[in-house]
Design an enzyme around this catalytic site. Sequence first.
Site, PDB file in Angstrom:
ATOM      1  N   SER A 129       0.515  -1.502   0.377  1.00 40.71           N
ATOM      2  CA  SER A 129      -0.065   0.115   0.340  1.00 40.71           C
ATOM      3  C   SER A 129       0.410   1.591   0.170  1.00 40.71           C
ATOM      4  O   SER A 129       0.185   2.389  -1.044  1.00 40.71           O
ATOM      5  CB  SER A 129      -1.164  -0.141   1.662  1.00 40.71           C
ATOM      6  N   TRP A 145       2.046   2.056  -3.298  1.00 37.24           N
ATOM      7  CA  TRP A 145       1.414   2.391  -4.481  1.00 37.24           C
ATOM      8  C   TRP A 145       0.850   3.324  -4.411  1.00 37.24           C
ATOM      9  O   TRP A 145       0.700   4.158  -5.506  1.00 37.24           O
ATOM     10  CB  TRP A 145      -0.320   1.511  -4.073  1.00 37.24           C
ATOM     11  N   HIS A 146       1.441   4.352  -3.274  1.00 35.46           N
ATOM     12  CA  HIS A 146       1.285   5.825  -3.138  1.00 35.46           C
ATOM     13  C   HIS A 146       2.672   6.083  -3.934  1.00 35.46           C
ATOM     14  O   HIS A 146       2.407   7.647  -4.398  1.00 35.46           O
ATOM     15  CB  HIS A 146       1.384   6.493  -2.315  1.00 35.46           C
ATOM     16  N   GLY A 147       3.492   5.381  -4.018  1.00 36.11           N
ATOM     17  CA  GLY A 147       4.434   6.960  -4.624  1.00 36.11           C
ATOM     18  C   GLY A 147       5.962   5.380  -4.761  1.00 36.11           C
ATOM     19  O   GLY A 147       5.619   5.093  -3.780  1.00 36.11           O
TER      20      GLY A 147
END
Length: 224
Positions: free
Chosen positions: A118, A121-123
Amino acid sequence: KKIILADSFAAGADWGYGNIASLDTVNAILTTLFFAFQVYFDFSGYSDMARGVGKLFHFDLPVNFDSPFKASSYGEFWRRWHMTLYRFMMRYVYIPLGGSRRGKLRKAMNTMLVFIISGFWHGAQWTYFAWGTANGLFILGLDKLKTHVVKIPTVVNRFFILITFAFTTIFFRISRLRDVDDLLRCFGNFKGFKIHEKLIDGFNLDEFWYILKVLRIDTLPYSE
């Protein structure tokens, strides 16, 4: 939520994170809390707007944000926050890895992997890895503490969830781990209880003054 609250907190958070070297204990804490509240009201506001706009076009979008600070545990907090991403991670990552069916150790490893993924997933940067790792560890540690060690009163538990979440947002906001270290050092730099004016400039809005006028608070003694 978005225009009045999130953007007002964002102004203070932007100044604080842009001037880490000048922060002391009080202003470092407020900077951290302001960004946490910014993220909360941004996400809550966006989710409300998405569902509202969807209904205008006769689309019933799924609920994506369900009052996470009403959660009774840190794990429940994340089940209420970004609910569609949570369901995706459960369906396509956690369950295929075995979920909780292969023992406590495997369950803990799967939980950590979900949050690390996760994060990325953001960067693709190490602070997002640290963000995911911290949240995974907090879920495993805090929920175990609550279940097996001590019963925490609801009010205290929710406050603790807020502080824990606010701490993890440091890794979400800052792009370099060395800057995270600089901010954490500011928490020990106590210089009194004075709040820097730049932190609260964002709350000097006409909308707030309209509220004062409607409630006639501006006519009270010392209201100027």
